[in-house]
Enzyme design. Structure first.
Site, PDB file in Angstrom:
ATOM      1  N   HIS A  95      25.698  38.755  -7.899  1.00  0.00           N
ATOM      2  CA  HIS A  95      26.230  37.660  -7.074  1.00  0.00           C
ATOM      3  C   HIS A  95      26.755  36.535  -7.968  1.00  0.00           C
ATOM      4  O   HIS A  95      27.864  36.026  -7.752  1.00  0.00           O
ATOM      5  CB  HIS A  95      25.108  37.142  -6.163  1.00  0.00           C
ATOM      6  CG  HIS A  95      25.486  35.989  -5.298  1.00  0.00           C
ATOM      7  ND1 HIS A  95      25.691  36.108  -3.935  1.00  0.00           N
ATOM      8  CD2 HIS A  95      25.699  34.668  -5.578  1.00  0.00           C
ATOM      9  CE1 HIS A  95      26.007  34.932  -3.426  1.00  0.00           C
ATOM     10  NE2 HIS A  95      26.015  34.030  -4.406  1.00  0.00           N
ATOM     11  N   GLU A  96      25.970  36.160  -8.981  1.00  0.00           N
ATOM     12  CA  GLU A  96      26.386  35.080  -9.880  1.00  0.00           C
ATOM     13  C   GLU A  96      27.568  35.489 -10.757  1.00  0.00           C
ATOM     14  O   GLU A  96      28.502  34.712 -10.968  1.00  0.00           O
ATOM     15  CB  GLU A  96      25.207  34.652 -10.764  1.00  0.00           C
ATOM     16  CG  GLU A  96      24.171  33.821 -10.053  1.00  0.00           C
ATOM     17  CD  GLU A  96      24.739  32.508  -9.528  1.00  0.00           C
ATOM     18  OE1 GLU A  96      25.617  31.922 -10.188  1.00  0.00           O
ATOM     19  OE2 GLU A  96      24.322  32.084  -8.447  1.00  0.00           O
ATOM     20  N   HIS A 117      30.946  35.110  -9.085  1.00  0.00           N
ATOM     21  CA  HIS A 117      31.538  33.761  -9.105  1.00  0.00           C
ATOM     22  C   HIS A 117      32.327  33.546 -10.396  1.00  0.00           C
ATOM     23  O   HIS A 117      33.463  33.064 -10.380  1.00  0.00           O
ATOM     24  CB  HIS A 117      30.438  32.700  -9.013  1.00  0.00           C
ATOM     25  CG  HIS A 117      29.790  32.592  -7.672  1.00  0.00           C
ATOM     26  ND1 HIS A 117      30.487  32.332  -6.515  1.00  0.00           N
ATOM     27  CD2 HIS A 117      28.482  32.697  -7.305  1.00  0.00           C
ATOM     28  CE1 HIS A 117      29.646  32.280  -5.489  1.00  0.00           C
ATOM     29  NE2 HIS A 117      28.423  32.508  -5.945  1.00  0.00           N
TER      30      HIS A 117
END
Length: 230
Positions: A33-34, A37
């Protein structure tokens, strides 16, 4: 006490293999998820994360033991929403904005959610394929595989939908702020940005409140619906 009792009950029903699978699913889901980004930010011209080697798939560069494993594992076992985080991937939003304007900023904000939805979709497809292929058996390895995929599916639906909520500190909140600013509501956006400094406290209060089950009921309903499709 009820929260602790729920975790204790779940832990006593899990074996070591299931605990390891849970940890692996958390790492893949939250770390990915990170990274998402940072990867989308890189596509819009911000090489900060790449230069710091934070786009690496090596989980050791991203894991926050407390936020990536302990907290989300406890909340998952307790049957609630999953609040978790990895070490934040650095993003220079001004660079992203210069190159991609509001579209770029919104894309970066929603990148982690898109990753979790993609992972949930992959797990769903894999489960359906295994069931229809008839390759599953009553063996321990088959049960472990299907249980792992179900865990990955539910965990990523939780993470995606939870982060979509327009609550301070969450991706949905950031995306909403960019949308409002794009629409000309700059004053409202400024107030939202000010409120975000208290975001973690607000988030904890909401998650731990007696109203959390009602607030997040759409997440649980979605998980039940998707599970019913298998």
């Amino acid at each position: 006490m009820e929260f602790i009792n729920a975790i204790t009950h779940k832990l006593t029903s899990l074996d070591i293999a299931e605990i390891l699978v849970l940890i692996a699913c958390l790492i893949v889901s939250i770390v990915g998820h990170e990274i998402a980004h940072g990867w989308v930010a890189y596509k819009f011209g911000d090489s900060t994360a790449k230069n710091l080697n934070r786009l690496s798939p090596n989980p050791l560069r991203h894991i926050d033991i407390f936020g990536t494993i302990i907290v989300p594992a406890a909340m998952y076992l307790a049957g609630g929403v999953v609040l978790g985080w990895a070490k934040p991937v650095p993003v220079r939003m001004q660079t992203v904005f210069n190159n991609g304007k509001y579209v770029g900023a919104i894309a970066v904000a929603l990148a982690g959610i898109a990753y979790n939805l993609a992972l949930a979709a992959a797990a769903f497809i894999a489960i359906k394929a295994l069931i229809y292929s008839g390759s599953l058996s009553d063996s321990q390895s088959s049960q472990t595989l299907i249980n792992s995929l179900f865990m990955l599916l539910k965990l990523n639906i939780l993470l995606a939908l939870f982060n979509l909520y327009p609550l301070p500190q969450l991706d949905g909140y950031k995306a909403l702020a960019y949308v409002l600013d794009w629409a000309g509501a700059s004053a409202l956006t400024a107030k939202m940005m000010e409120l975000e400094r208290y975001g973690f406290i607000i988030l904890i209060i909401i998650v731990m409140s007696p109203f959390s089950s009602s607030i997040f009921s759409p997440i649980y309903a979605t998980i039940r619906y998707v599970s019913g499709l298998i």
